[in-house]
Motif scaffolding. Structure first.
Motif, PDB file in Angstrom:
ATOM      1  N   GLU A 621       0.891 -11.542  -4.548  1.00 29.38           N
ATOM      2  CA  GLU A 621       1.519 -10.605  -3.775  1.00 29.38           C
ATOM      3  C   GLU A 621       2.096  -9.901  -3.792  1.00 29.38           C
ATOM      4  O   GLU A 621       3.016 -11.053  -4.690  1.00 29.38           O
ATOM      5  CB  GLU A 621       0.741 -11.106  -1.904  1.00 29.38           C
ATOM      6  N   LEU A 622       2.879  -8.856  -4.272  1.00 30.71           N
ATOM      7  CA  LEU A 622       4.307  -8.619  -4.517  1.00 30.71           C
ATOM      8  C   LEU A 622       5.307  -8.454  -3.378  1.00 30.71           C
ATOM      9  O   LEU A 622       4.899  -7.569  -2.580  1.00 30.71           O
ATOM     10  CB  LEU A 622       4.095  -7.448  -5.222  1.00 30.71           C
ATOM     11  N   VAL A 623       5.942  -9.457  -3.556  1.00 33.40           N
ATOM     12  CA  VAL A 623       7.187  -9.165  -2.128  1.00 33.40           C
ATOM     13  C   VAL A 623       8.253  -9.087  -2.657  1.00 33.40           C
ATOM     14  O   VAL A 623       9.163  -9.054  -2.441  1.00 33.40           O
ATOM     15  CB  VAL A 623       6.830 -10.986  -1.964  1.00 33.40           C
ATOM     16  N   SER A 626      11.605  -4.679  -8.650  1.00 36.86           N
ATOM     17  CA  SER A 626      13.116  -3.310  -8.330  1.00 36.86           C
ATOM     18  C   SER A 626      13.298  -1.843  -7.953  1.00 36.86           C
ATOM     19  O   SER A 626      13.183  -1.680  -7.327  1.00 36.86           O
ATOM     20  CB  SER A 626      13.606  -3.486 -10.025  1.00 36.86           C
ATOM     21  N   GLU A 627      11.679  -1.586  -7.966  1.00 37.80           N
ATOM     22  CA  GLU A 627      11.101  -0.711  -7.903  1.00 37.80           C
ATOM     23  C   GLU A 627       9.885  -1.171  -7.330  1.00 37.80           C
ATOM     24  O   GLU A 627       8.880  -1.443  -7.581  1.00 37.80           O
ATOM     25  CB  GLU A 627      10.532   0.207  -9.381  1.00 37.80           C
ATOM     26  N   PRO A 628       9.688  -1.041  -5.870  1.00 36.49           N
ATOM     27  CA  PRO A 628       8.833  -1.810  -5.368  1.00 36.49           C
ATOM     28  C   PRO A 628       7.169  -0.809  -5.537  1.00 36.49           C
ATOM     29  O   PRO A 628       6.579  -1.166  -5.363  1.00 36.49           O
ATOM     30  CB  PRO A 628       8.836  -1.631  -3.422  1.00 36.49           C
ATOM     31  N   ALA A 629       7.747   0.921  -5.329  1.00 35.43           N
ATOM     32  CA  ALA A 629       6.270   1.334  -5.148  1.00 35.43           C
ATOM     33  C   ALA A 629       5.766   1.958  -7.148  1.00 35.43           C
ATOM     34  O   ALA A 629       5.021   2.352  -7.480  1.00 35.43           O
ATOM     35  CB  ALA A 629       7.363   3.043  -5.200  1.00 35.43           C
ATOM     36  N   LEU A 630       6.793   1.411  -8.059  1.00 35.16           N
ATOM     37  CA  LEU A 630       6.258   0.954  -9.267  1.00 35.16           C
ATOM     38  C   LEU A 630       4.522   0.019 -10.038  1.00 35.16           C
ATOM     39  O   LEU A 630       4.030   0.462 -10.637  1.00 35.16           O
ATOM     40  CB  LEU A 630       7.191   1.219 -10.198  1.00 35.16           C
ATOM     41  N   PHE A 631       4.959  -1.253  -9.222  1.00 37.92           N
ATOM     42  CA  PHE A 631       3.894  -2.147  -9.342  1.00 37.92           C
ATOM     43  C   PHE A 631       2.802  -2.322  -8.348  1.00 37.92           C
ATOM     44  O   PHE A 631       3.620  -2.131  -7.479  1.00 37.92           O
ATOM     45  CB  PHE A 631       4.621  -3.001 -10.222  1.00 37.92           C
ATOM     46  N   ARG A 632       2.128  -2.786  -8.808  1.00 40.76           N
ATOM     47  CA  ARG A 632       1.072  -3.504  -7.738  1.00 40.76           C
ATOM     48  C   ARG A 632       0.579  -4.683  -8.482  1.00 40.76           C
ATOM     49  O   ARG A 632       0.045  -4.991  -9.772  1.00 40.76           O
ATOM     50  CB  ARG A 632      -0.220  -2.499  -6.860  1.00 40.76           C
ATOM     51  N   VAL A 633       0.016  -5.535  -7.696  1.00 42.93           N
ATOM     52  CA  VAL A 633      -0.714  -7.169  -8.156  1.00 42.93           C
ATOM     53  C   VAL A 633      -1.891  -7.008  -7.465  1.00 42.93           C
ATOM     54  O   VAL A 633      -2.046  -6.407  -6.785  1.00 42.93           O
ATOM     55  CB  VAL A 633       0.450  -7.881  -8.206  1.00 42.93           C
TER      56      VAL A 633
END
Length: 829
Positions: A621-623, A626-633
């Motif tokens: 889980e990505l917690v 810097s840019e929360p909307a840019l990446f996903r795991v």
């Protein structure tokens, strides 16, 4: 005058009975001669008198006596055996006459028992007669009436003396006081017995002498001889011409022993030819012992002999006694009465337990003697013939031995675990009609031997123990049962080893010797040992001991005691990148082109969990980003991808923090920090790496603030020191030469602007202090006045304005003038 007479003790059939008895004894002797001993002693021996060396005659040495336990089995203890030397001694006074009565022979028979092994010997001690009894008459005075008309030669029966001794000691000789008118004579009756008679030698004359008093003496054949006397008083009467006459000299009768009291036995009859009172006859007993008078009575008028007591064939089977018939004139006639007692089956067999070996070990071999019995039936003939048998399910049998004894022996294997005691009934039955029988129960205890090994309830056990258990925790309890008893059934438990695959398995557990409980020796770790096998041995306390083994397989259950461990990005590098004041360039980074579309694979977080099962199932889980909307795991894959296309406004440096969690209860987690640089190439990314990381944490910023402040203070102090030194020199040397901060010979103290190892140092940047080269020799007056030294603030020092525009790497090359030649330069790298 003397008359010698041997007392007769047997009737007409005595010779045949004696012969039969001798034949029977001979048969018995032939069968058991090796087990029969005979001794002979005189009667009336004192207590403690030696009978014979019993142990020596049985072939036993003195050393064997304590183990063989020599003892006697006689019902009445006439004798005793010495336990030290094995000699047989007299235990009490022996009176032959009391023990055997008028029997021609007298002996005491008993059994001698020896143990280890059990055996029986028959001993017979003959009691020899001694002359300890004098002849006795039943009356003190014998009255005889003789008419004066009786011619010489007439005979008158006299009472004979009785001597309780036997053999020559009972051979009597009679003597009568010398008198010319009388003499003694002995006549033999048809039954073989002898009768003492008074013989009239010459005619009597009442008018001359009406009475005669003579003394009759009886002397036995003993040495020394004993004698007894009786007075014979003879009355001479007037004429009574005819004495009574019996119809028979001997009256015989045969009656059963169970005849009731008062029953008629026989009737005697005597006649007298005289008339009146002289012809009236009365009947009475002659000289008879008291035992006869107790059993029989005679009617004085009718001559009927009846029973007065109970007849017992076993006590005496024949009675012979004299009867008298007396008329009114005093004349007497004598006859004999012979009464034979026939045997009736009125005695049941008697069972006597001579020895019982109880308990007997269960491993006793077949044929082991466990009991010795003696069976006796007081009846005779078929009524006294006995057969014995056993009733019951016990593996025992009965074997006839000599002398009416029986041995009870084992006929099969004994098993204490099936039957701890054996009960059988010995039944003895005679051959009478109807047959009589008796029984005796034998209870034989079976002692235990160690013939059973312990048996576990299960051949293989399984135990489940959660890891991180406390030391000493109960793992499992095994139990083995031993069918034996006592120490043979007392089970102890031991560890017999472990499986080859479980190194050090045995020390992991211990077993309590008495209860069979297995305890953990230390805390178990699923990650080090998931299962192991131990062998538990159960051993009994017998000698020799028996044992059996069971296998215990212990499974260690996993607990969520291990947090996920991040393999990539490396944990050390991640920690270094997150250090205070750290630069993004010091941590691993990924370069993502700005032209990347949504779903572009940036990196993959790799993590492992040492636990198993659900405890090792990982989710990502990505917690923080810097840019929360840019990446996903990816939730299960750990792949970091772009969630959208990269835009121009996105910061060049991105910091991502992913958390890795397992599914244990409670869940454990770990974090991974990933640095991403948005650039088309690595060369384009390098300048971005040298800048201060965007979005530094507050703690790092605060620490950086204090470091910068300290650096500014140090710089100020350095500048002040240099100024003071210059002023002092100017005062001493005069006007100084024109000072330059940096000349053609200045040099840089720093190396490359981009450090080779991002982990060196504690600061994310370095600085160089530029100082002038050594001054050429100038006159002090030629020195120009020093320019004013500017004091720079921390912001100015860090902002880069004092040393030109910041760049990834800036070196001051010797020969290049500084931007401000009047001030010392602090250059940031």
């Amino acid at each position: 005058m003397a008359v010698r007479q041997r007392r007769q003790r047997r009737g007409p059939g005595g010779g045949r009975a004696l012969l039969a008895a001798l034949l029977l004894l001979l048969c018995v002797w032939c069968r058991a001669a090796a087990e029969r001993l005979r001794y002979a002693i005189p009667e009336e021996l004192g207590r403690g008198s030696l009978v014979g060396p019993l142990a020596r005659d049985l072939g036993l040495s003195a050393d064997e006596l304590p183990a063989r336990k020599l003892r006697l089995s006689e019902e009445k203890q006439y004798f005793t055996v010495n336990e030290e030397n094995g000699n047989l001694y007299v235990n009490e006074r022996l009176d032959r006459e009391e023990m055997c009565g008028e029997s021609a022979t007298c002996s005491v028979s008993f059994e001698v028992l020896v143990h280890n092994p059990l055996n029986i010997f028959h001993v017979e001690v003959a009691i020899e007669d001694v002359n300890d009894n004098s002849p006795m008459f039943s009356k003190a005075v014998l009255d005889v009436e003789i008419g004066e008309w009786i011619p010489p030669g007439a005979r008158f029966p006299l009472e004979m003396a009785r001597d309780a001794d036997a053999g020559s000691n009972s051979l009597l000789t009679y003597q009568l006081t010398s008198n010319p008118s009388f003499s003694l004579a002995a006549t033999e009756s048809p039954d073989g017995s002898k009768q003492l008679e008074l013989v009239l030698d010459r005619a009597l004359d009442r008018e001359k002498q009406s009475t005669f008093e003579l003394v009759l003496t009886a002397v036995d054949g003993g040495d020394p001889a004993r004698s007894g006397t009786v007075q014979v008083r003879i009355n001479v009467t007037d004429a009574n011409d005819n004495p009574p006459v019996f119809s028979k000299r001997v009256y015989e009768a045969r009656v059963a022993e169970n005849l009731s009291v008062g029953s008629l036995v026989l009737r005697v009859r005597a006649t007298d030819a005289d008339a009146g009172s002289n012809g009236r006859v009365s009947y009475s007993f002659g000289s008879v012992p008291d035992s006869v008078r107790a059993l029989f009575t005679i009617d004085s008028e009718s001559g009927e002999v009846r029973t007065a007591g109970a007849l017992d064939f076993e006590e005496k089977n024949k009675y012979i006694f004299g009867l008298e018939a007396t008329d009114g004139g005093g004349l007497t006639a004598h006859c004999k009465a012979q009464i034979d007692i026939t045997d009736e089956n009125d005695n049941a067999p008697e069972i006597t337990i001579l020895s019982l070996s109880s308990p007997v070990p269960e491993d006793a071999s077949t044929g082991t003697v466990v009991a010795l019995l003696k069976v006796r039936d007081r009846d005779s003939g078929e009524n006294g013939q006995v057969s014995c048998s056993l009733s019951g399910e016990a593996p025992l049998s009965i074997v006839a031995s000599s002398g009416g004894s029986y041995k009870v022996v084992t006929s099969g294997a004994l098993d204490r675990e099936q039957a701890s005691e054996q009960r059988v009934t010995v039944v003895a039955r005679d051959r009478g009609r109807p047959a009589l029988w008796s029984s005796r129960e034998l209870v034989l205890e079976v002692s235990d031997v160690n013939d059973n090994a312990p048996v576990f309830e299960e051949a293989a056990y399984s135990a489940y123990v959660a890891e991180n258990n406390a030391a000493g925790a109960l793992v499992l309890r095994v139990q083995a049962r031993d069918a034996d008893a006592g120490a043979n059934g007392r089970v102890s438990y031991w560890l017999a080893g472990g499986s080859a695959g479980a190194a050090g398995a045995a020390p992991l557990v211990s077993v309590e010797a008495r209860s069979g409980a297995l305890y953990a020796q230390r805390s178990l770790d699923y990650e080090q040992c998931r299962e192991f096998t131990v062998a538990v041995r159960a051993q009994d306390g017998g000698s020799p001991a028996r044992s059996s083994t069971a296998t215990v397989r212990v499974f260690v259950l996993d607990r969520n005691d291990n947090a996920p461990r991040v393999l990539w990005p490396a944990a050390a590098a991640t920690a270094a990148g997150e250090g205070p004041g750290g630069a993004a360039a010091a941590a691993p980074f990924e370069v993502v082109p700005r032209s990347a579309e949504a779903g572009y694979l940036v990196a993959k977080v790799v993590a492992v969990d040492a636990d198993a099962g659900r405890n090792a199932w990982l989710s990502y889980e990505l917690v923080q980003a810097s840019e929360p909307a840019l990446f996903r795991v990816g939730l299960h894959s750990g792949e970091v991808r772009t969630a959208r296309a990269v835009g121009e406004r996105d910061a060049a440096k991105q910091r991502l923090v992913a958390v890795v969690k397992d599914h244990g209860q409670p869940a454990l987690s770990a974090t991974a920090t990933l640095h991403v640089v948005l650039a088309e190439s690595l060369q384009e990314a390098l300048p971005e790496l040298s800048e201060r990381p965007a979005g530094a944490e507050a703690a790092a910023a605060e620490l950086q603030f204090y470091l910068v402040l300290a650096l500014a203070l140090l710089s100020a102090l350095l500048v002040l020191s240099v100024a003071l030194a210059v002023l002092a020199r100017l005062r001493r040397a005069g006007p100084p030469a024109v000072l330059r901060c940096l000349g053609a010979q200045r040099f840089s103290l720093a190396g490359a602007a981009f450090p080779a190892d991002f982990c060196e140092g504690t600061l994310p940047y370095s600085y160089n202090l530029c100082v002038p080269p050594p001054a050429r020799a100038l006159p002090e007056a030629a020195w120009p006045p020093p320019p004013p030294v500017p004091i720079l603030s921390a912001e100015e020092l860090l902002g880069g304005d004092s040393c030109g525009k910041p760049s990834p790497s800036t070196d001051l090359v010797e020969g290049e003038p500084p931007a401000n030649p009047d001030a010392p330069q602090v250059c940031k790298f």
